[in-house]
Design an enzyme around this catalytic site. Sequence first.
Site, PDB file in Angstrom:
ATOM      1  N   LEU A   1       0.861  -1.180   0.000  1.00 53.34           N
ATOM      2  CA  LEU A   1       0.000   0.000   0.000  1.00 53.34           C
ATOM      3  C   LEU A   1       0.893   1.225   0.000  1.00 53.34           C
ATOM      4  CD1 LEU A   1      -2.779  -0.717   2.687  1.00 53.34           C
ATOM      5  CD2 LEU A   1      -3.003  -0.835   0.203  1.00 53.34           C
ATOM      6  N   ASP A   2       0.446   2.281  -0.650  1.00 52.93           N
ATOM      7  CA  ASP A   2       1.207   3.527  -0.648  1.00 52.93           C
ATOM      8  C   ASP A   2       1.402   4.023   0.786  1.00 52.93           C
ATOM      9  OD1 ASP A   2       1.052   3.378  -3.392  1.00 52.93           O
ATOM     10  OD2 ASP A   2      -0.530   4.886  -3.572  1.00 52.93           O
ATOM     11  N   ARG A   3       2.522   4.652   1.030  1.00 52.14           N
ATOM     12  CA  ARG A   3       2.841   5.128   2.379  1.00 52.14           C
ATOM     13  C   ARG A   3       1.747   6.007   2.986  1.00 52.14           C
ATOM     14  NH1 ARG A   3       8.795   6.664   4.579  1.00 52.14           N
ATOM     15  NH2 ARG A   3       8.206   6.842   6.764  1.00 52.14           N
TER      16      ARG A   3
ATOM     17  N   THR B   1      -1.405   5.956   2.624  1.00 56.17           N
ATOM     18  CA  THR B   1      -2.696   5.295   2.795  1.00 56.17           C
ATOM     19  C   THR B   1      -2.688   4.413   4.040  1.00 56.17           C
ATOM     20  OG1 THR B   1      -2.140   3.337   1.495  1.00 56.17           O
ATOM     21  CG2 THR B   1      -2.967   5.234   0.287  1.00 56.17           C
TER      22      THR B   1
ATOM     23  N   HIS C   1      -0.486   3.761  -8.029  1.00 57.30           N
ATOM     24  CA  HIS C   1      -1.308   4.927  -7.687  1.00 57.30           C
ATOM     25  C   HIS C   1      -2.631   4.934  -8.455  1.00 57.30           C
ATOM     26  CE1 HIS C   1       2.263   7.605  -6.111  1.00 57.30           C
ATOM     27  NE2 HIS C   1       2.163   6.439  -5.488  1.00 57.30           N
TER      28      HIS C   1
END
Length: 246
Positions: free
Chosen positions: A80-82, A84, A180
């Site tokens: 997961l993106d940082r 989020t 993304h």
Amino acid sequence: MKSNKPEIQQSNSPKILRSDKSNLQVLFEDNHLIVINKRVGDIVQGDKTGDAPLSDVVKEYLKEKYNKPGNVYLGVVHRLDRPTSGLVVFAKTSKALPRLNKLFSEGKTKKTYWALVKNPPEKESDTLIHWMVRNPKQNKSYAHPKEVPNSKKAILDYRLIQKLDTYYLLEIDLKTGRHHQIRAQLAAIGCWIKGDLKYGADRSNQDGGIHLHARSLELEHPVTKENIKFVAPPPKDPLWDACTTG
């Protein structure tokens, strides 16, 4: 879809909390899997920042919990993106890892996200199809309406499930897993996510995160073959609280 909520006042000085072995949010664990509710700011796997990744935190947690003298095995299945929050699955055994990797790569999982957006979408529910191009130097992806060179197809379904006073809660079923993807596709229809400066938000969140949360995940257990579903509560803040109460 729920009705309007009253205006939500946000705290001026939120406490920024990162995961460690003492406060790790474990949603599920058995012999082969461990499922974590990732906090905003946690990185799933090590990167150039040198910050301790969530994978190392989970290893420390398991080492202490089971009093393991040697190295702890842990396989990173997805990321997961940082900025989020939400569900992250790790494999605890070498038997489970390749099976989980296959489930994810073949799209045999159901991933649902929540996103708080500033602008309402034109349609209350829709399928978005774009062609994504990643720019590694910017660490950003661009969503195009038609196929362009070096692009990858991206698909998601969304539906509007709640209106707050100034934000809208979208539930998103992710059909592909591009860089993304949700952030870029929502931005492409004018629905940037709260706090997401990179994709059009007018201001950042005070904790450096964005209001995008990996809410639930359904998959077949890699060993027992049982169909299982995990649900992660969103972070504690006034906006997310308003989405889960009333």
